[in-house]
Design an enzyme around this catalytic site. Structure first.
Site, mmCIF file in Angstrom:
data_model
loop_
_atom_site.group_PDB
_atom_site.id
_atom_site.type_symbol
_atom_site.label_atom_id
_atom_site.label_comp_id
_atom_site.label_asym_id
_atom_site.label_seq_id
_atom_site.Cartn_x
_atom_site.Cartn_y
_atom_site.Cartn_z
ATOM 1 N N HIS A 185 -28.891 -10.172 -18.285
ATOM 2 C CA HIS A 185 -28.447 -10.778 -17.038
ATOM 3 C C HIS A 185 -29.635 -11.008 -16.113
ATOM 4 O O HIS A 185 -30.136 -10.077 -15.487
ATOM 5 C CB HIS A 185 -27.398 -9.889 -16.360
ATOM 6 C CG HIS A 185 -26.908 -10.453 -15.068
ATOM 7 N ND1 HIS A 185 -26.576 -9.663 -13.986
ATOM 8 C CD2 HIS A 185 -26.708 -11.746 -14.659
ATOM 9 C CE1 HIS A 185 -26.191 -10.431 -12.991
ATOM 10 N NE2 HIS A 185 -26.267 -11.691 -13.363
ATOM 11 N N GLU A 237 -30.957 -7.227 -16.085
ATOM 12 C CA GLU A 237 -30.101 -6.154 -16.577
ATOM 13 C C GLU A 237 -29.921 -6.320 -18.087
ATOM 14 O O GLU A 237 -29.495 -7.388 -18.552
ATOM 15 C CB GLU A 237 -28.740 -6.187 -15.876
ATOM 16 C CG GLU A 237 -28.822 -5.798 -14.413
ATOM 17 C CD GLU A 237 -27.503 -5.946 -13.681
ATOM 18 O OE1 GLU A 237 -27.195 -5.093 -12.824
ATOM 19 O OE2 GLU A 237 -26.768 -6.935 -13.959
ATOM 20 N N ASN A 257 -23.998 -6.170 -9.514
ATOM 21 C CA ASN A 257 -22.760 -6.748 -8.987
ATOM 22 C C ASN A 257 -21.676 -5.705 -8.749
ATOM 23 O O ASN A 257 -20.852 -5.862 -7.848
ATOM 24 C CB ASN A 257 -22.243 -7.839 -9.925
ATOM 25 C CG ASN A 257 -23.018 -9.132 -9.772
ATOM 26 O OD1 ASN A 257 -23.691 -9.355 -8.781
ATOM 27 N ND2 ASN A 257 -22.938 -9.990 -10.776
ATOM 28 N N SER A 273 -22.669 -12.758 -15.770
ATOM 29 C CA SER A 273 -22.784 -11.817 -14.660
ATOM 30 C C SER A 273 -21.491 -11.047 -14.440
ATOM 31 O O SER A 273 -21.477 -10.070 -13.688
ATOM 32 C CB SER A 273 -23.141 -12.566 -13.366
ATOM 33 O OG SER A 273 -22.114 -13.496 -13.030
#
Length: 336
Positions: A186, A198, A236, A163
């Site tokens: 991800h 992702e 993120n 991540s």
């Protein structure tokens, strides 16, 4: 070496759209290898039997993929299996209601497709896709990827569930030819519930590897979001500044954590406030990511004040107030 703390279909119609769309969406840096037929993914190896790895294995198995789950020892694998059984039973209850026979069949069929192993090399010799879900340590990941590249078929995709670390950096552990098959996948926790994956491409990732990864994500019932390899990817990179600024509002005495959460839920329509979300993600996880970005940079983030140290976050982590998983974080979570 590893941390325990993490079919077919949807291909024919996707291929033509991806071939046309990659050029339009700015994917020119991705290699074009259209002369070869698109290889089906049916066998998956997941390295790391923690929550994320077990969740990925579970979801793939329920969609009729054959999965090998790998961890360092049988004890770690047993914990992973226990997690999968509990999660599968919840899914089965939701899917089949009070039909206990159908529930049992659903769980048993999924588990029958999962093999457990303590040898990464042996587990990947005949796989089509490897998904790494081990500790967030670049040296450990690079060592693993070098081992996987030597043992896996030359057609296998090597994916990381990281991540926060650079996929390109992880790929430095393998030779130039293999880097075209290294990609980020991800997933989000809990894997069984969260729909997004992702799909992270580097400058060296083959377009066909991206296409196969996207097809796999769709085949397991998830929605792919393709992006370049950059710090934090999409979610993120947007989420961490929001979380950190919320903590700084608290530190400056602008409002309480509860009032900030209420404001964002009722004023912005968010399902969770930033402090509730911090507790759910894990304060140690947040600290690990932002500290890494601030100190080491990644994609131009070194020294960025948005990710600078937070006294409040440091103190909570130091006190073991890590969030929901610890029973306490910004809020307390009494055991039920």
């Amino acid at each position: 070496m590893f941390s325990t703390s993490a079919a077919q279909g949807a291909r024919s119609s996707l291929r033509q759209g991806w071939q046309q769309g990659t050029r339009r969406r700015g994917f020119a840096s991705t290699r074009m290898t259209w002369s070869q037929p698109l290889a089906a993914i049916s066998r998956v190896a997941v390295i790391g039997g923690g929550q994320m790895g077990s969740g990925i294995a579970q979801v793939a198995a329920t969609k009729k993929f054959n999965v090998t789950l790998v961890d360092v020892n049988q004890e770690a694998l047993d914990r992973g299996k226990t997690y999968m059984v509990k999660s599968l039973k919840r899914v089965a209850k939701k899917k089949h209601g009070d039909n206990e026979q159908a529930q049992k069949q659903f769980v048993d069929e999924a588990l029958s497709r999962i093999t457990l192993s303590t040898s990464p090399s042996a587990a990947v010799t005949q796989t089509d896709l490897v998904v790494e879900a081990i500790v967030e340590n670049i040296d450990v990941k690079q060592k693993l990827f070098a081992e996987l590249a030597a043992a896996a078929p030359k057609s296998a995709i090597l994916a990381s569930n990281t991540s926060s670390l650079s996929i390109s950096k992880i790929a430095e552990a393998v030779d130039a030819a293999t880097r075209g098959r290294v990609i980020g996948l991800h997933f989000f926790n809990p894997v069984a519930q969260m729909k997004l994956v992702e799909v992270v491409r580097t400058e060296e990732t083959d377009a066909q590897a991206v296409e196969r990864a996207v097809a796999f994500v769709r085949a397991i019932g998830k929605e792919p979001a393709v992006c370049k390899d950059t710090s934090g990817f999409i979610v993120n990179r947007l989420l961490l500044p929001y979380m950190m600024e919320s903590i700084r509002l608290l530190e400056r005495g602008v409002a309480s954590a509860r009032d900030i959460d209420t404001a964002m839920k009722l004023g912005a329509g968010y399902p969770m406030g930033p402090f509730e979300l911090c507790d759910y993600v894990g304060l140690d996880t947040i600290k690990f990511i932002v500290d890494g970005w601030y100190k080491e940079g990644g994609t131009g983030l070194q020294g960025d004040k948005a990710f600078g140290p937070s006294k409040t976050l440091d103190e909570l982590v130091g006190e073991g107030r890590l969030g929901v998983k610890a029973g306490k974080g910004f809020y307390d979570y009494p055991k039920k």
